[in-house]
Scaffold this motif. Structure first.
Motif, PDB file in Angstrom:
ATOM      1  N   MET A  44       3.313   5.953   3.063  1.00 19.22           N
ATOM      2  CA  MET A  44       3.725   4.838   3.773  1.00 19.22           C
ATOM      3  C   MET A  44       5.260   4.982   3.674  1.00 19.22           C
ATOM      4  SD  MET A  44       2.644   2.233   5.394  1.00 19.22           S
ATOM      5  CE  MET A  44       1.471   1.123   4.613  1.00 19.22           C
TER       6      MET A  44
ATOM      7  N   LEU B  23      -0.723   5.249   4.219  1.00 20.74           N
ATOM      8  CA  LEU B  23      -1.521   4.569   5.481  1.00 20.74           C
ATOM      9  C   LEU B  23      -2.429   5.568   5.843  1.00 20.74           C
ATOM     10  CD1 LEU B  23      -1.531   2.504   8.011  1.00 20.74           C
ATOM     11  CD2 LEU B  23       0.201   4.186   8.864  1.00 20.74           C
TER      12      LEU B  23
ATOM     13  N   THR C  47      -4.962   0.126   5.046  1.00 16.03           N
ATOM     14  CA  THR C  47      -4.059   0.070   3.969  1.00 16.03           C
ATOM     15  C   THR C  47      -4.704  -0.267   2.482  1.00 16.03           C
ATOM     16  OG1 THR C  47      -3.437  -2.145   4.537  1.00 16.03           O
ATOM     17  CG2 THR C  47      -1.902  -0.381   5.414  1.00 16.03           C
TER      18      THR C  47
ATOM     19  N   SER D  26       0.759  -1.218  -0.085  1.00 16.08           N
ATOM     20  CA  SER D  26      -0.127   0.105   0.132  1.00 16.08           C
ATOM     21  C   SER D  26       0.952   1.258   0.026  1.00 16.08           C
ATOM     22  CB  SER D  26      -0.954  -0.078   1.349  1.00 16.08           C
ATOM     23  OG  SER D  26      -1.445   1.253   1.364  1.00 16.08           O
TER      24      SER D  26
END
Lengths: 387, 279
Positions: free
Chosen positions: B224, B176, B191, B173
């Motif tokens: 992320m 977040l 995610t 992903s």
């Protein structure tokens, strides 16, 4: 469709998925009225694994009657739900698997300690049922042992070892590492060990035989069997016929079906003189015996035949595919195409590799010249900068 | 004190002198903010603040209070310099950074002022290593303007529970997503990866939740890749405070207990990835 597993069964489910992940890339998830089937097959289709969980395995096993649900998804994504097995044991209290007809995702919900809720919505693809045709009961040889015995036995072999040869007589079983090439045989460390029938829970051998199969899948099942403490049964026949490793208790059944090396390959290995002309035995092998081993699957026959044309000695990029066959049934066309593609993909690399190699060889003079001038340029500019 | 053999005279030329009996009390906390080479050091009477930044979107600060040091002498109101953090950490762990109890490396860190190198005297088992690290022009850290008065939502969690979630996060992903809300799902990490989406929900009455002060439902996305380094701080910490302000900026404050049981803080600021309409 709604399943709930609790307590220790969550761990069993997680372990099952982890052992399936050692075999194939895709998990086939199939709901049946009498339970949930989780299956996978490896990319060369020489190994098939399935877990069948009965409704009693679950605390809740709810489904719309008559409604079948079938899908496949990358096993890695399911694995990510049960990522850390150690914390899973301590923290997860309940696992719920849910699917609603209007949704294209399968929902895994883990209810953990301290109220933490983990929800994974995983995308899936529709698929046909994945089935392997095998007949455990028809096998002349059946062994059953505690997982510990087999774990300890397998530990003696180096982790890099791919295949193992199992030989049985009336009261003994021998295991030794299988070495592909005669030349390797001199280099490799040979390990051989013998187990007495007394070590087994059940030992019935009516056909003295010797089979060779991949260790990887066995290791995968051992991880599962060891954690659940369930005995492993081994069903096998002549070399070339699949070996079935099986674990079961009242609420679950696991079957791992592995292809074994056919007799010809054994003879090739045992017979030094044949090494002189390697391509010929490979062809012989293709024409003669292979067809008789290919039972069910037309698709595999077609594709299998094409794959066998690959000259055997150059199998440096994987296990010896042509020798391994699992007998799979009713795999949908899409898969057949996939498989054909795979085969196509798998075959050209060899050629490609060669052509690349030649390509890099033939234009050498110009390339080398280019490279040197290029690097000289760089050097020159650097020294200018410094100066 | 093995390192107090330095003459008083020599000490007088330094604008900053800090000594530690156990260098791990400094090196561990610096590891929690190591994701870029350049670290801005700022020392005041209160202690040492080390700042590392990335992409103008992420800032990490480590605070080492003056009383963590056995000696902390500063001759000016504020002393600032910049060094290569990787080099500094290599020097601090030059004796291998052993975790054997009873074996510690002592440190004396000295700085003579602008233009001088940062001098480290490291001693373990009677062996002294002197390291001099060239300092760089200190840059001005970005002011994220994160005011506690603008904080919309705040939760304090025990790090254990968040560590588990972070270790399992789907790294395919790109973002977040953090949702904080006075009603369900209270505190949620989400995610959106290749295999589907995943949510981690913490109820507000969980044992792991030490404080829950959410006034308004807020959903923000953070890169992320930017948040990933913060897991190093999470790994060290025992508690973490997660706050978001009205603009969606994220503040993660980690309470870190060192080998001697003293408390230090590491703080991460991260700007939100994009505006998300409340659903």
């Amino acid at each position: 469709m709604d399943y709930v597993a609790t307590g220790g069964n969550v761990k069993v489910l997680a372990k099952a998925i982890h052992s399936l992940s050692r075999i194939g890339d895709e998990l086939y998830f199939e709901h049946q009225d009498d339970g949930l089937a989780l299956r996978t097959v490896n990319s060369s289709r020489s190994a098939f694994a399935s877990f069948f969980l009965s409704p009693l395995f679950f605390q809740r096993f709810h489904t719309c009657p008559g409604h079948t649900f079938r899908c496949k998804m990358p096993v890695k994504s399911v694995q990510s739900v049960f990522k850390s097995l150690s914390s899973l044991e301590k923290t997860v209290e309940k696992c719920r698997i849910e699917w609603k007809p209007e949704r294209s995702q399968l929902t895994f919900t883990l209810h953990c300690k301290h109220g933490l809720l983990k929800t994974h919505n995983l995308s899936f693809q529709d698929c046909e049922s994945l089935q392997a045709v095998f007949d455990k009961e028809g096998c002349p040889n059946v062994l059953r042992a505690q997982p510990r015995l087999l774990v300890d036995t397998v530990l003696n072999f180096p982790p890099s070892l791919e295949e193992v040869t199992v030989s049985v007589s009336g009261d003994r079983m021998w295991l030794k590492n299988h070495v592909e090439d005669k030349t390797d045989q001199f280099k490799a460390m040979m390990t051989e060990l013998c187990l007495s029938s007394e070590e087994f829970d059940h030992f019935s051998v009516s056909l003295q035989t010797s089979i060779t199969f991949c260790l990887k899948e066995l290791r995968g099942l051992l991880v599962f069997a060891e954690s659940t403490g369930l005995p492993i049964s081994v069903f096998f026949d002549d070399p070339g016929r699949p070996v079935v490793l099986s674990v079961s208790d009242s609420v679950l059944e696991a079957n791992f079906v592995l292809a074994t090396l056919s007799e010809d390959a054994h003879q090739n290995n045992n017979n030094n003189s044949k090494r002189a002309s390697p391509p010929t035995p490979a062809d012989d092998f293709m024409c003669d015996d292979m067809d008789s081993y290919l039972i069910a699957m037309e698709t595999s026959e077609i594709a299998g035949a094409s794959s066998q044309k690959e000259p055997q000695p150059s199998s440096s990029h994987g296990p010896p595919m042509p020798n391994h066959r699992v007998f799979l049934d009713s795999v949908m066309e899409e898969q057949q195409q996939e498989r054909d593609e795979e085969e196509d993909l798998e075959r050209p690399p060899n050629k490609k590799f060669r052509s690349l190699f030649f390509g890099s060889v033939s234009p050498t003079p110009s390339q080398v010249a280019n490279q040197t001038t290029h690097s000289q340029d760089v050097l020159a500019s650097d020294s200018e900068d410094e100066g | 004190m093995p390192l107090s053999t330095q003459s008083q005279q020599e000490d007088q030329q330094y604008v900053l002198v800090a000594t530690l009996d156990n260098v791990r009390n400094l090196s561990n906390i610096l590891k929690a903010i190591t994701f870029k080479d350049h670290a801005i050091f700022n020392a005041t009477q209160n202690g040492l603040k080390v700042t590392v930044e990335d992409s103008k979107c992420l800032q990490a600060n480590a605070f080492i209070q003056a009383d963590i040091f056995q000696e902390f002498v500063i001759k000016e109101d504020s002393v600032g310099f910049q060094v290569n953090l990787t080099v500094l950490l290599d020097c601090l762990t030059i004796f291998g950074g052993s975790t054997v109890p009873g074996v510690t490396t002592a440190l004396r860190m000295c700085y003579s002022g602008y233009g001088f190198p940062l001098t480290l005297f490291l001693e373990e088992g009677g062996v002294v290593t002197v390291c001099k690290i060239n300092t760089q022009e200190p840059e001005e850290p970005i002011d994220f303007d994160f005011c506690s008065t603008n904080v919309t939502n705040k939760v304090i969690l025990q790090s254990d529970s968040l560590r588990e979630a972070f270790s399992e996060l789907d790294m395919t992903s790109e973002i977040l997503q953090i949702t904080m809300s006075p009603s369900e799902p209270f505190f949620r990490l989400s995610t959106f990866g290749n295999s589907g989406n995943a949510h981690y929900d913490y109820p507000k009455d969980s044992d792991m939740m030490e404080l829950f002060q959410c006034t308004k439902t807020q959903t923000n996305r953070y890169k992320m890749s930017l948040l990933k380094p913060s897991t190093k701080a999470l790994a060290l910490s025992c508690k973490v405070s997660v706050r978001t302000d009205s603009r969606g900026f994220l503040s993660l404050q980690y309470l870190v207990r060192n080998d001697d049981g003293q408390i230090c803080f590491v703080e991460y600021y991260c700007s939100p990835d994009e505006e998300v309409n409340d659903e």
